[in-house]
Design a protein around this motif. Structure first.
Motif, PDB file in Angstrom:
ATOM      1  N   GLU A 114      26.862 -37.979  65.561  1.00  0.00           N
ATOM      2  CA  GLU A 114      25.934 -37.376  64.609  1.00  0.00           C
ATOM      3  C   GLU A 114      26.680 -37.014  63.328  1.00  0.00           C
ATOM      4  O   GLU A 114      27.876 -36.695  63.348  1.00  0.00           O
ATOM      5  CB  GLU A 114      25.310 -36.094  65.193  1.00  0.00           C
ATOM      6  CG  GLU A 114      24.389 -36.350  66.370  1.00  0.00           C
ATOM      7  CD  GLU A 114      23.837 -35.062  66.972  1.00  0.00           C
ATOM      8  OE1 GLU A 114      24.077 -33.966  66.409  1.00  0.00           O
ATOM      9  OE2 GLU A 114      23.171 -35.164  68.024  1.00  0.00           O
ATOM     10  N   GLY A 174      16.974 -42.309  61.265  1.00  0.00           N
ATOM     11  CA  GLY A 174      16.080 -41.243  61.693  1.00  0.00           C
ATOM     12  C   GLY A 174      15.817 -40.150  60.683  1.00  0.00           C
ATOM     13  O   GLY A 174      14.965 -39.307  60.903  1.00  0.00           O
ATOM     14  N   HIS A 175      16.537 -40.133  59.583  1.00  0.00           N
ATOM     15  CA  HIS A 175      16.345 -39.102  58.569  1.00  0.00           C
ATOM     16  C   HIS A 175      16.539 -39.722  57.198  1.00  0.00           C
ATOM     17  O   HIS A 175      17.141 -40.784  57.065  1.00  0.00           O
ATOM     18  CB  HIS A 175      17.348 -37.955  58.720  1.00  0.00           C
ATOM     19  CG  HIS A 175      17.034 -37.013  59.826  1.00  0.00           C
ATOM     20  ND1 HIS A 175      16.128 -35.999  59.707  1.00  0.00           N
ATOM     21  CD2 HIS A 175      17.512 -36.942  61.090  1.00  0.00           C
ATOM     22  CE1 HIS A 175      16.051 -35.329  60.849  1.00  0.00           C
ATOM     23  NE2 HIS A 175      16.881 -35.890  61.706  1.00  0.00           N
ATOM     24  N   ALA A 192      23.344 -37.101  54.400  1.00  0.00           N
ATOM     25  CA  ALA A 192      22.258 -36.987  55.373  1.00  0.00           C
ATOM     26  C   ALA A 192      22.365 -35.627  56.044  1.00  0.00           C
ATOM     27  O   ALA A 192      23.451 -35.026  56.080  1.00  0.00           O
ATOM     28  CB  ALA A 192      22.345 -38.104  56.414  1.00  0.00           C
ATOM     29  N   PRO A 193      21.260 -35.121  56.604  1.00  0.00           N
ATOM     30  CA  PRO A 193      21.304 -33.799  57.229  1.00  0.00           C
ATOM     31  C   PRO A 193      22.236 -33.746  58.438  1.00  0.00           C
ATOM     32  O   PRO A 193      22.400 -34.751  59.144  1.00  0.00           O
ATOM     33  CB  PRO A 193      19.856 -33.561  57.670  1.00  0.00           C
ATOM     34  CG  PRO A 193      19.027 -34.474  56.829  1.00  0.00           C
ATOM     35  CD  PRO A 193      19.895 -35.668  56.570  1.00  0.00           C
ATOM     36  N   TRP A 231      18.318 -40.294  53.762  1.00  0.00           N
ATOM     37  CA  TRP A 231      19.727 -40.318  53.403  1.00  0.00           C
ATOM     38  C   TRP A 231      19.827 -40.757  51.952  1.00  0.00           C
ATOM     39  O   TRP A 231      18.860 -41.251  51.374  1.00  0.00           O
ATOM     40  CB  TRP A 231      20.513 -41.283  54.303  1.00  0.00           C
ATOM     41  CG  TRP A 231      19.892 -42.634  54.450  1.00  0.00           C
ATOM     42  CD1 TRP A 231      19.058 -43.051  55.441  1.00  0.00           C
ATOM     43  CD2 TRP A 231      19.998 -43.737  53.541  1.00  0.00           C
ATOM     44  NE1 TRP A 231      18.656 -44.344  55.215  1.00  0.00           N
ATOM     45  CE2 TRP A 231      19.212 -44.791  54.068  1.00  0.00           C
ATOM     46  CE3 TRP A 231      20.690 -43.937  52.349  1.00  0.00           C
ATOM     47  CZ2 TRP A 231      19.090 -46.021  53.414  1.00  0.00           C
ATOM     48  CZ3 TRP A 231      20.565 -45.169  51.701  1.00  0.00           C
ATOM     49  CH2 TRP A 231      19.777 -46.190  52.246  1.00  0.00           C
ATOM     50  N   THR A 273      22.058 -35.841  61.975  1.00  0.00           N
ATOM     51  CA  THR A 273      21.430 -37.161  61.866  1.00  0.00           C
ATOM     52  C   THR A 273      22.201 -38.167  62.723  1.00  0.00           C
ATOM     53  O   THR A 273      23.429 -38.201  62.671  1.00  0.00           O
ATOM     54  CB  THR A 273      21.427 -37.626  60.393  1.00  0.00           C
ATOM     55  OG1 THR A 273      20.680 -36.687  59.617  1.00  0.00           O
ATOM     56  CG2 THR A 273      20.823 -39.009  60.244  1.00  0.00           C
TER      57      THR A 273
END
Length: 141
Positions: free
Chosen positions: A99, A7-8, A35-36, A10, A39
């Protein structure tokens, strides 16, 4: 298998993120995936949750899944209050389990990911370099 971060954007670039990189007093036993914060982390394969705990001085919040392939998958530095699975839960490939965070000894948000053969911290068990699997799951090979 399915890449464990979704989803983000990386990144796995950088020698210091790699399996076998030197760390203060030990050797890195996994691959870091930058990654943020927040995520989603998903199970790469189906399996059963073996263990979850919090190690504030190291792994932070972490979870271990015994995969359907017989290997153990370890996910570290999970964001607080985002772990969705508990020991003995059965998970499916691609199921969201947590997450990305930076709990424990982490300078910034990332997933520290390990693959163990022969059992996680079992006699005869050992971590292997997860990068080839991660590259395959990400379609990079």
């Amino acid at each position: 298998g399915i890449f464990p971060v979704t989803g983000h954007a990386w990144s796995m670039d950088g020698a210091d993120l790699r399996f076998g990189a030197k760390r203060d007093g030990h050797v890195h036993e996994g691959q870091d995936i930058l990654a943020p914060e927040g995520t989603p982390i998903v199970a790469p394969l189906g399996g059963t949750v073996l263990w979850s705990a919090n190690q504030p001085s190291g792994a932070g919040i972490y979870v271990v899944i015994h995969g359907s392939d017989g290997r153990d998958y370890v996910f570290m530095h999970i964001r607080p209050k985002t772990l969705l699975v508990s020991p003995d839960d059965v998970v499916t490939a691609g199921e969201r389990i947590a997450e990305v965070g930076h709990t424990g000894d982490a300078s910034g948000p990332h997933l520290h990911f390990e693959i163990w053969v022969g059992g996680w911290y079992q006699k005869g068990g050992r971590p292997i370099d997860p990068l080839p699997d991660l590259q395959h799951w990400a379609g990079l090979d």
